[in-house]
Design a protein around this motif. Structure first.
Motif, PDB file in Angstrom:
ATOM      1  N   ASN B  92       0.973  -0.905   0.261  1.00  0.00           N
ATOM      2  CA  ASN B  92       0.464  -0.423   0.135  1.00  0.00           C
ATOM      3  C   ASN B  92       1.008   1.019   0.014  1.00  0.00           C
ATOM      4  O   ASN B  92       0.669   2.379   0.935  1.00  0.00           O
ATOM      5  CB  ASN B  92      -1.215   0.022   1.015  1.00  0.00           C
ATOM      6  CG  ASN B  92      -2.111  -0.741   0.861  1.00  0.00           C
ATOM      7  OD1 ASN B  92      -2.639  -0.342   0.142  1.00  0.00           O
ATOM      8  ND2 ASN B  92      -2.649  -2.022   1.425  1.00  0.00           N
ATOM      9  N   ASP B  93       1.659   1.537  -0.900  1.00  0.00           N
ATOM     10  CA  ASP B  93       2.531   2.305  -0.924  1.00  0.00           C
ATOM     11  C   ASP B  93       2.028   2.496  -2.518  1.00  0.00           C
ATOM     12  O   ASP B  93       2.583   2.210  -3.449  1.00  0.00           O
ATOM     13  CB  ASP B  93       3.491   2.405  -1.273  1.00  0.00           C
ATOM     14  CG  ASP B  93       5.218   2.957  -1.263  1.00  0.00           C
ATOM     15  OD1 ASP B  93       4.708   4.121  -1.799  1.00  0.00           O
ATOM     16  OD2 ASP B  93       5.613   2.591  -0.960  1.00  0.00           O
ATOM     17  N   ASN B  94       1.912   4.184  -2.757  1.00  0.00           N
ATOM     18  CA  ASN B  94       1.369   5.313  -4.062  1.00  0.00           C
ATOM     19  C   ASN B  94       3.095   5.147  -5.173  1.00  0.00           C
ATOM     20  O   ASN B  94       2.112   4.884  -6.432  1.00  0.00           O
ATOM     21  CB  ASN B  94       1.167   6.039  -3.997  1.00  0.00           C
ATOM     22  CG  ASN B  94      -0.492   5.711  -3.715  1.00  0.00           C
ATOM     23  OD1 ASN B  94      -1.767   5.086  -4.475  1.00  0.00           O
ATOM     24  ND2 ASN B  94      -1.318   7.098  -2.919  1.00  0.00           N
ATOM     25  N   SER B  95       3.760   4.818  -3.947  1.00  0.00           N
ATOM     26  CA  SER B  95       4.833   5.123  -5.786  1.00  0.00           C
ATOM     27  C   SER B  95       4.912   3.498  -5.861  1.00  0.00           C
ATOM     28  O   SER B  95       5.868   3.391  -7.470  1.00  0.00           O
ATOM     29  CB  SER B  95       6.263   5.070  -4.051  1.00  0.00           C
ATOM     30  OG  SER B  95       6.895   4.214  -4.054  1.00  0.00           O
ATOM     31  N   ARG B  96       4.383   2.911  -5.558  1.00  0.00           N
ATOM     32  CA  ARG B  96       4.378   1.522  -6.467  1.00  0.00           C
ATOM     33  C   ARG B  96       3.385   1.104  -7.418  1.00  0.00           C
ATOM     34  O   ARG B  96       4.030   0.489  -8.843  1.00  0.00           O
ATOM     35  CB  ARG B  96       4.009   0.512  -5.745  1.00  0.00           C
ATOM     36  CG  ARG B  96       5.080  -0.236  -3.975  1.00  0.00           C
ATOM     37  CD  ARG B  96       4.313  -0.987  -3.369  1.00  0.00           C
ATOM     38  NE  ARG B  96       5.445  -1.526  -2.602  1.00  0.00           N
ATOM     39  CZ  ARG B  96       6.613  -2.426  -2.716  1.00  0.00           C
ATOM     40  NH1 ARG B  96       6.993  -2.943  -4.283  1.00  0.00           N
ATOM     41  NH2 ARG B  96       6.941  -2.550  -2.080  1.00  0.00           N
ATOM     42  N   GLU B 257      -8.125   7.802  -6.581  1.00  0.00           N
ATOM     43  CA  GLU B 257      -6.520   7.878  -6.822  1.00  0.00           C
ATOM     44  C   GLU B 257      -6.082   6.629  -6.764  1.00  0.00           C
ATOM     45  O   GLU B 257      -4.542   6.773  -6.405  1.00  0.00           O
ATOM     46  CB  GLU B 257      -5.757   8.883  -7.158  1.00  0.00           C
ATOM     47  CG  GLU B 257      -6.312  10.453  -8.405  1.00  0.00           C
ATOM     48  CD  GLU B 257      -6.043   9.456  -9.644  1.00  0.00           C
ATOM     49  OE1 GLU B 257      -4.953   9.611  -9.310  1.00  0.00           O
ATOM     50  OE2 GLU B 257      -6.591   9.558 -10.099  1.00  0.00           O
ATOM     51  N   GLU B 258      -6.011   6.481  -4.872  1.00  0.00           N
ATOM     52  CA  GLU B 258      -5.921   5.520  -4.126  1.00  0.00           C
ATOM     53  C   GLU B 258      -6.215   4.205  -3.936  1.00  0.00           C
ATOM     54  O   GLU B 258      -7.683   3.127  -4.669  1.00  0.00           O
ATOM     55  CB  GLU B 258      -6.971   5.898  -2.612  1.00  0.00           C
ATOM     56  CG  GLU B 258      -6.204   7.198  -1.893  1.00  0.00           C
ATOM     57  CD  GLU B 258      -4.916   7.125  -1.446  1.00  0.00           C
ATOM     58  OE1 GLU B 258      -4.276   6.629  -0.423  1.00  0.00           O
ATOM     59  OE2 GLU B 258      -3.871   8.963  -1.655  1.00  0.00           O
ATOM     60  N   MET B 259      -5.054   3.672  -3.725  1.00  0.00           N
ATOM     61  CA  MET B 259      -5.304   1.966  -3.537  1.00  0.00           C
ATOM     62  C   MET B 259      -5.347   1.581  -2.766  1.00  0.00           C
ATOM     63  O   MET B 259      -5.235   1.589  -1.316  1.00  0.00           O
ATOM     64  CB  MET B 259      -3.395   1.433  -3.873  1.00  0.00           C
ATOM     65  CG  MET B 259      -2.854   1.848  -5.454  1.00  0.00           C
ATOM     66  SD  MET B 259      -1.535   0.726  -5.334  1.00  0.00           S
ATOM     67  CE  MET B 259      -0.548   1.075  -3.327  1.00  0.00           C
ATOM     68  N   GLN B 260      -6.333   0.373  -2.609  1.00  0.00           N
ATOM     69  CA  GLN B 260      -6.390  -0.171  -1.804  1.00  0.00           C
ATOM     70  C   GLN B 260      -5.849  -1.470  -1.326  1.00  0.00           C
ATOM     71  O   GLN B 260      -6.724  -2.937  -2.389  1.00  0.00           O
ATOM     72  CB  GLN B 260      -8.195  -0.205  -1.269  1.00  0.00           C
ATOM     73  CG  GLN B 260      -8.005  -0.179   0.372  1.00  0.00           C
ATOM     74  CD  GLN B 260      -9.746   0.092   0.285  1.00  0.00           C
ATOM     75  OE1 GLN B 260     -10.702  -0.704   0.203  1.00  0.00           O
ATOM     76  NE2 GLN B 260     -10.365   0.844   0.887  1.00  0.00           N
ATOM     77  N   ILE B 261      -5.226  -2.244  -0.439  1.00  0.00           N
ATOM     78  CA  ILE B 261      -4.413  -3.769  -0.749  1.00  0.00           C
ATOM     79  C   ILE B 261      -4.819  -3.929   1.065  1.00  0.00           C
ATOM     80  O   ILE B 261      -4.353  -3.627   1.650  1.00  0.00           O
ATOM     81  CB  ILE B 261      -3.128  -3.700  -1.190  1.00  0.00           C
ATOM     82  CG1 ILE B 261      -2.850  -2.869  -2.463  1.00  0.00           C
ATOM     83  CG2 ILE B 261      -2.956  -4.986  -1.731  1.00  0.00           C
ATOM     84  CD1 ILE B 261      -1.195  -2.559  -3.217  1.00  0.00           C
TER      85      ILE B 261
END
Lengths: 274, 274
Positions: B92-96, B257-261
């Motif tokens: 959960n790191d948007n730079s990924r 725009e947000e990831m949710q893992i």
């Protein structure tokens, strides 16, 4: 959870064996087993004997603040040669010879048990104490490279042959492949290696060493230094290789129509750089 | 070589742990340690406790002529979720997030320790008792598939995306890849699978399930039957998947725009076939 003496010893063997080259502090074990330091120290002595008597490497104690216990897998030369001999028996089968002089080996090198053993053999002959990564190139070498990385407690990096992959911005180089006789691309995401890393290269098969050479060139683009190389099978021809100082486990020679596949009992090859 | 009781227990733990799902006869141990059957039986009882107290699976005794002892790795649900939570923290790191909606995960899934854990989790939820092979497709899923094959004591088979490879005559199919939006080829040497095999499919990433579907189609060409499927990360979209009945470890959702893992705490997905 209460562990009896016997059970603690079994548990410590399991933990060290699952995590080669990882340092565990004595406190890790005293906490886990709710036991005194002196008790754990005695357990560790027994654990050392287990690995030594089984010829599977050493458990060493590191003194000082960052100290602890770690397991270094190292198989004895006799056991290595015995294993490679039985593998060569399976390889020396003319039905494995494919058009183009290739050898069908994937049933063996994709086998997890065999890949694990090859990984431990590489870890027995390649000096990896300063290494940051194990690096391989897709596809056939990946299982043995992963198991090598596991034995060395290092992360694995896989060079791709395709630039269209979805791993972000990448550095690529091209070279002329000897086996496929076409221009081959090697590509690696910029993020995959830290600057100034030291790496060990692993591959399954070598003819003239062109792929190793190309991998080294790609490593140079990352300012990474190759400090060790290991290959599973080396062809006897061409004699002149593009690389020197590598570990090779098996020699592959064609004598007329007959294959001759034998363990390389020297393990380390130190020809002069061409 | 003489082994003391404690050492024998450590050694038996090491042997069983290195060879999951492989049956060892009591005679194997009595010969190896030069000890009586009754002594080894007592040792095995202690070894059983070690694995059970560590929550790492079961050591079972098989009666009869083909009998012996084997270790079945099976991690507890609590430990699985704890491991997947710590992995999701890193994911959960948007730079990924890469252009095209891809996720940079190779630093994690190529790590031998993480791949080994994922393999053991698949072996905890997929029923593999009748399986002959673990099958994956190059490249990113190979490390976790190898470790799954290792935990299940099965050979690994790797489907290639390139028909120009040097593994002899091959069966190939093509399909439209959802992620790369181009026609993709899958190819496997004829020798790679025996007729009428039962296989477990493993892959690292799933959108609509098209790759799994194509792998199943290729398996049909070999008269092989898919009896289990495992994927590391599943995208929430599209909701309709082309496959059903699979094990999925991690859910990947985009909310704006947000990831949710997040860990998939159900592990097994049983949607109806589309």
């Amino acid at each position: 959870m209460k562990f009896k003496r016997n059970e603690r010893i079994g548990a410590i063997v399991k933990i060290l064996s699952d995590n080669p080259n990882k340092v565990f502090t004595l406190s890790y074990f005293t906490d886990k087993f709710n036991a005194a330091k002196s008790t754990i120290s005695e357990d560790v002595l027994v654990v050392k004997n287990v690995f030594e008597k089984m010829n599977l490497g050493q458990v060493i104690t590191i003194a000082g603040a960052a100290g602890g216990v770690k397991y270094i897998p190292k198989i004895s030369k006799t056991d290595n040669i015995k294993f490679l001999e039985s593998l060569c028996d399976k390889l020396n089968d003319n039905s494995r010879l494919l058009p183009g002089g290739f050898l069908y080996i994937i049933d063996l090198i994709y086998n997890p048990q065999i890949a694990a053993k090859i990984g431990k053999i590489f870890a027995s002959y390649i000096d990896y104490k300063d290494a940051d990564y194990v690096v391989t190139i897709e596809t056939k070498g990946i299982p043995m490279a992963l198991m090598t990385a596991n034995a060395m407690n290092l992360p694995l990096v896989i060079i791709r042959k395709d630039s269209k992959v979805s791993e972000g911005s990448a550095l690529s180089i091209t070279y002329m492949s000897e086996s496929s006789k076409r221009v081959q691309m090697l590509s690696l995401p910029r993020k995959a290696l830290k600057e100034n890393s030291k790496v060990i290269l692993i591959d399954d098969f070598m003819r003239g060493g062109g792929t190793f050479k190309a991998m080294e060139d790609l490593m140079n683009e990352f300012n990474a230094k190759v400090i060790g190389k290991g290959v599973f099978i080396s062809m006897a021809e061409p004699k002149e290789k593009q690389v020197s100082d590598y570990v090779s486990l098996v020699d592959f020679k064609m004598i007329g129509e007959e294959m001759q596949i034998t363990p390389n009992s020297d393990f380390v090859i130190q020809n002069s750089e061409n």
